[in-house]
Design a protein around this motif. Structure first.
Motif, mmCIF file in Angstrom:
data_model
loop_
_atom_site.group_PDB
_atom_site.id
_atom_site.type_symbol
_atom_site.label_atom_id
_atom_site.label_comp_id
_atom_site.label_asym_id
_atom_site.label_seq_id
_atom_site.Cartn_x
_atom_site.Cartn_y
_atom_site.Cartn_z
ATOM 1 N N LYS A 79 13.295 36.083 41.916
ATOM 2 C CA LYS A 79 13.207 34.679 41.458
ATOM 3 C C LYS A 79 14.355 33.854 42.032
ATOM 4 N N ALA A 80 15.511 34.487 42.195
ATOM 5 C CA ALA A 80 16.689 33.746 42.669
ATOM 6 C C ALA A 80 16.507 33.225 44.097
ATOM 7 N N ILE A 81 15.658 33.889 44.892
ATOM 8 C CA ILE A 81 15.465 33.428 46.273
ATOM 9 C C ILE A 81 14.116 32.712 46.448
ATOM 10 N N THR A 82 13.514 32.415 45.294
ATOM 11 C CA THR A 82 12.168 31.843 45.325
ATOM 12 C C THR A 82 12.163 30.410 44.784
ATOM 13 N N GLY A 83 11.421 29.556 45.423
ATOM 14 C CA GLY A 83 11.201 28.207 44.899
ATOM 15 C C GLY A 83 9.720 28.028 44.634
ATOM 16 N N MET A 84 9.404 27.186 43.664
ATOM 17 C CA MET A 84 7.981 27.026 43.333
ATOM 18 C C MET A 84 7.633 25.547 43.137
ATOM 19 N N VAL A 85 6.564 25.136 43.741
ATOM 20 C CA VAL A 85 6.036 23.792 43.505
ATOM 21 C C VAL A 85 4.631 23.990 42.943
ATOM 22 N N PRO A 86 4.522 23.919 41.605
ATOM 23 C CA PRO A 86 3.227 24.241 40.997
ATOM 24 C C PRO A 86 2.177 23.147 41.219
ATOM 25 N N GLN A 87 0.966 23.547 40.937
ATOM 26 C CA GLN A 87 -0.182 22.649 41.113
ATOM 27 C C GLN A 87 -0.057 21.422 40.203
ATOM 28 N N SER A 88 0.360 21.656 38.948
ATOM 29 C CA SER A 88 0.523 20.523 38.030
ATOM 30 C C SER A 88 1.909 19.916 38.240
ATOM 31 N N LEU A 89 2.048 18.682 37.779
ATOM 32 C CA LEU A 89 3.337 17.993 37.952
ATOM 33 C C LEU A 89 4.327 18.549 36.941
ATOM 34 N N ALA A 90 5.116 19.503 37.368
ATOM 35 C CA ALA A 90 6.035 20.184 36.453
ATOM 36 C C ALA A 90 7.340 19.414 36.372
ATOM 37 N N LEU A 91 7.286 18.277 35.712
ATOM 38 C CA LEU A 91 8.481 17.456 35.553
ATOM 39 C C LEU A 91 8.391 16.694 34.232
ATOM 40 N N TYR A 92 9.468 16.002 33.894
ATOM 41 C CA TYR A 92 9.527 15.300 32.611
ATOM 42 C C TYR A 92 9.431 13.793 32.841
ATOM 43 N N PRO A 93 8.331 13.174 32.424
ATOM 44 C CA PRO A 93 8.117 11.750 32.718
ATOM 45 C C PRO A 93 9.165 10.826 32.091
ATOM 46 N N LEU A 94 9.730 11.239 30.953
ATOM 47 C CA LEU A 94 10.691 10.355 30.282
ATOM 48 C C LEU A 94 12.088 10.433 30.909
ATOM 49 N N LEU A 95 12.304 11.412 31.775
ATOM 50 C CA LEU A 95 13.606 11.534 32.438
ATOM 51 C C LEU A 95 13.534 10.868 33.813
ATOM 52 N N THR A 96 14.687 10.419 34.291
ATOM 53 C CA THR A 96 14.718 9.856 35.640
ATOM 54 C C THR A 96 14.597 11.002 36.650
ATOM 55 N N ALA A 97 14.388 10.626 37.910
ATOM 56 C CA ALA A 97 14.291 11.664 38.946
ATOM 57 C C ALA A 97 15.587 12.471 38.985
ATOM 58 N N ARG A 98 16.728 11.769 38.897
ATOM 59 C CA ARG A 98 18.014 12.479 38.936
ATOM 60 C C ARG A 98 18.143 13.434 37.747
ATOM 61 N N GLU A 99 17.751 12.938 36.552
ATOM 62 C CA GLU A 99 17.871 13.790 35.356
ATOM 63 C C GLU A 99 16.959 15.010 35.465
ATOM 64 N N ASN A 100 15.766 14.821 36.028
ATOM 65 C CA ASN A 100 14.880 15.963 36.264
ATOM 66 C C ASN A 100 15.549 16.970 37.191
ATOM 67 N N LEU A 101 16.102 16.460 38.285
ATOM 68 C CA LEU A 101 16.734 17.353 39.266
ATOM 69 C C LEU A 101 17.961 18.038 38.656
ATOM 70 N N GLU A 102 18.738 17.287 37.872
ATOM 71 C CA GLU A 102 19.923 17.882 37.221
ATOM 72 C C GLU A 102 19.509 18.990 36.257
ATOM 73 N N TYR A 103 18.460 18.707 35.491
ATOM 74 C CA TYR A 103 18.017 19.688 34.490
ATOM 75 C C TYR A 103 17.567 20.988 35.160
ATOM 76 N N PHE A 104 16.659 20.860 36.134
ATOM 77 C CA PHE A 104 16.168 22.078 36.783
ATOM 78 C C PHE A 104 17.279 22.747 37.601
ATOM 79 N N GLY A 105 18.176 21.931 38.170
ATOM 80 C CA GLY A 105 19.313 22.500 38.890
ATOM 81 C C GLY A 105 20.180 23.333 37.968
ATOM 82 N N THR A 106 20.392 22.823 36.751
ATOM 83 C CA THR A 106 21.172 23.575 35.759
ATOM 84 C C THR A 106 20.469 24.886 35.412
ATOM 85 N N LEU A 107 19.142 24.824 35.265
ATOM 86 C CA LEU A 107 18.401 26.063 34.964
ATOM 87 C C LEU A 107 18.538 27.071 36.116
ATOM 88 N N TYR A 108 18.639 26.563 37.345
ATOM 89 C CA TYR A 108 18.831 27.450 38.495
ATOM 90 C C TYR A 108 20.269 27.978 38.572
#
Lengths: 404, 307
Positions: free
Chosen positions: B73-102
């Protein structure tokens, strides 16, 4: 820790940016508290501005009946909206059913004889009271007692007038015969410990009730976020990341706990500052801040566990919303949130022990109304924590089976 | 890079993947093609650790998926079929959140957000809420999140569904650029045959849980677009007569009739010459240089509505 902070930030941002959630968690309970505190104020506060409207129909047309009506006019909680001397019974009924009056009092032609007759049998009733059926039984009883007391005062006064010499001989003073109620009964409110609190007011009754009620509405944002994550595929994306999923669940619980505590502070501030601004009573917080924090925390955790369980068992947001809200309303109804427990029949009161909302409410009332401390709410807290553990465990099992 | 052996997955009584064997080369772009319910998303979900397989073996860079899921998983990235993001967050906040999870933080997180948002051409809109984005921008944000951890393998499951032609072109260019510049192995599923044809080095066609064709694009697609008629034997004279016809060429035992406006007439003439020569037609098929024709030929043309 950084991971947890990131998760908490995201969850809190999602909730505070969701207008529907803010409405449910803050605006709805604040409105409930304001409305209930202000509208119930007169019922809880002795000597308040609460009045009943009465039409008086004097068929006796005697000095006694005139004096009696004069006395009734001076009573603060009674407003005589109309005084007549021959209104037909049908007309009285009509005025009551049309909302012009709550009661219709007819002083019959036997009124004077009933006041003056001390020897013979009571005979015909001196008064007939028409009552609007929707009036609470406690108010009906209060009005009947008030009319009776004033009638007995009049009758006793008449007795004294007729037997003035005898009273003087016995050293009985007419004016002392009917003392003021507070001189006879001194009301004291039973508290758990510490100094006696002020007279419990409508705010102190309604703020804890509606606060507990609203805290469980966190089920809505929890399920909304959960199902959005599931449907949008974000849960799948998260599962493709090498991270411990327990951090995610812990982050959610901490976030919702923070929201719950913000909700508690907001509602207590509404009771403390906003309700008085609109003419309502100031709420007291009791004498144990630690106890207040403890019971708020336990209710908060229980409501979060409830929200997570409902999210896990339901297939979509709609199902979670309806199931979650229906159960809250049922548990509120049997838990004394909507109707105070003390007015419920004994069987219903026994049933309330199964409601977590009742445990939470009792805990808040112990602290805020009965001046209790931590030791007084331990049983309620234990029940709330225990059921939270059971609900979280069940949620974990279900999520593992269905999603994780 | 990725080796899949006898991979099996079922949902209740339905077999989603049936004994899949597949090798995915390092640094390649592999296009997974198949009708609805073919098993593409299931395969990607298993490879990304989202779903558990029932049987079989998957190794990624020598790591076993069962024993080393987190390393993979650590060397894998995934772009799923559905929009796996949070509409209420900004693009930066989405990226920060998933970046933190990584597990990213500090400068590394900022650098990766800058790279991903630039790659997806989202920098001017990075402080806007994702819910306010157009469909194409949301898809690009979806892609940017998949690039956050600088993956060695990037799985894209129908990443361009519902986007306009410009966004689709941009995303395909970006994916190809990432593959070329960072040597990222890419597994790309799509309903759009033209996309797979355009982007892939290798093509895998799945149908009803089985691989029905796999190989490099060059091997799969013929250079010609013609009707191939296989015959038992023809003389040199017949061969010359046939070759004299417009759009007809002869190779050993096979006559190719070019697929053009004169195809019907050419076939009649070829058939006439072969009949006169007494030659026997052994087989006839289309050789195509178009993936769509091959795909429809292999998967049949009936509708594949999922139950």
């Amino acid at each position: 820790m950084r991971l947890l902070a990131g998760i908490i930030k995201k969850e809190v941002l999602e909730i505070i940016r969701d207008i529907q959630s803010l409405f449910l968690l803050i605006l709805m309970p604040a409105t409930f508290i304001l409305v209930m505190s202000l509208s119930m104020q007169s019922l809880f506060q002795p000597g308040s501005d609460f009045t009943v409207k009465i039409i008086v129909n004097d068929l006796d047309r005697s000095p006694e009946s005139t004096r009696y009506i004069g006395v009734l006019k001076k009573i603060k909680n009674i407003t005589i909206v109309e005084q007549t001397i021959g209104l037909p019974e049908e007309a009285i009924r009509k005025k009551i059913t049309e909302g012009d009056s709550n009661f219709g009092l007819v002083l019959t032609k036997h009124f004077t004889s009933a006041v003056r007759n001390f020897a013979g049998s009571p005979g015909e009733a001196p008064m007939v009271l028409y009552i609007e059926p929707a009036i609470q039984s406690s108010i009906q009883m209060g009005v009947k007692n008030q009319l009776l007391v004033e009638f007995l005062k009049l009758r006793t006064g008449s007795f004294f007038d007729a037997n003035a010499a005898l009273a003087a001989y016995a050293g009985i003073k007419k004016n002392n015969f009917f003392p003021e109620p507070d001189a006879v009964i001194l009301p004291r409110f039973a508290v758990k410990s510490g100094p006696e609190s002020a007279i419990p007011n409508a705010s102190q009754q309604s703020v804890p009730a509606w606060l507990v009620f609203s805290m469980y509405f966190i089920v809505m944002p929890i399920s909304l976020i959960f199902h959005t994550e599931k449907n949008y595929g974000t849960l799948s994306r998260i599962r493709s990341i090498a991270m411990d999923i327990r951090y995610l669940i812990a982050g959610k619980i901490v976030s919702y706990y923070i929201i719950s505590m913000i909700q508690v502070v907001c509602m207590l501030c509404v009771g403390r500052f906003l309700v008085p601004l609109l003419g309502g009573d100031v709420i007291g917080f009791g004498s144990s801040p630690a106890g207040l924090f403890l019971i708020a925390s336990c209710v908060g955790i229980n409501s979060i566990a409830y929200g997570l369980l409902i999210s896990a068992v339901s297939k979509n947001t709609q199902m979670a919303g309806s199931l979650g809200v229906i159960l809250i309303i049922i548990f509120s109804a049997i838990g004394g949130i909507m109707v105070p427990k003390f007015v419920m029949p004994a069987a219903m009161q026994s049933l309330s022990i199964i409601s977590p909302l009742a445990w939470g409410l009792e805990g808040f009332l112990d602290i805020m109304l009965r001046n209790g401390g931590i030791e007084d709410i331990l049983s309620e807290c234990a029940l709330l924590v225990l059921t939270s553990g059971v609900m979280l465990g069940a949620t974990g099992i279900m999520l593992k089976k269905k999603i994780l | 890079m990725i080796q899949i052996r006898k991979l099996y997955k079922s949902y209740d009584d339905v077999t989603a993947l049936n004994a899949i064997d597949l090798d995915i080369r390092e640094g390649s772009i592999t296009g997974l093609l198949g009708p609805n319910g073919a098993g593409k998303t299931t395969l990607v979900s298993i490879l990304t650790g989202v779903l558990k397989k029932n049987d079989g073996q998957v190794t990624v860079q020598g790591l076993d998926l069962d024993r080393n899921p987190d390393e993979i998983k650590a060397i894998t990235g995934m772009v799923p079929q559905s929009l796996a993001l949070y509409p209420l967050l900004t693009a930066r906040e989405n990226l920060e959140y998933f970046g933190t999870l990584y597990g990213l933080s500090g400068k590394r997180l900022r650098d990766r957000i800058a790279f991903s948002s630039e790659a997806a051409s989202l920098q001017p809109f990075i402080n806007r809420r994702a819910g306010k984005f157009s469909g194409g921008m949301q898809r690009r944000l979806n892609l940017a999140i998949g690039l956050l951890n600088d993956p060695k393998i990037l799985y894209l499951d129908e990443p361009t569904v519902g986007v306009d032609a410009q966004s689709r072109r941009y995303m395909l260019d970006t994916i190809r650029r990432i593959n070329a510049e960072r040597c990222t192995t890419i597994v790309y599923t799509s309903h759009y045959i033209s996309e797979i044809e355009q982007i892939s080095d290798d093509i895998v066609i799945l149908d009803e849980g089985s691989i029905i064709l796999s190989g490099s694009k060059e091997d799969i697609l013929s250079s010609r677009d013609a009707l191939a008629i296989q015959v038992d034997s023809i003389s040199g004279a017949v061969s010359e007569s046939l070759s004299a016809l417009a759009g007809v060429t002869c190779e050993t035992g096979v006559i190719y009739v070019e697929k053009n406006d004169l195809l019907a007439q050419s076939i009649i003439r070829v058939a006439s010459i072969l009949r006169d020569a007494g030659a026997t037609i052994l087989n006839m098929h289309y050789d195509t240089n178009r993936l769509e024709e091959l795909y429809l030929h292999l998967t049949k043309k009936e509708l594949r509505d999922e139950e």
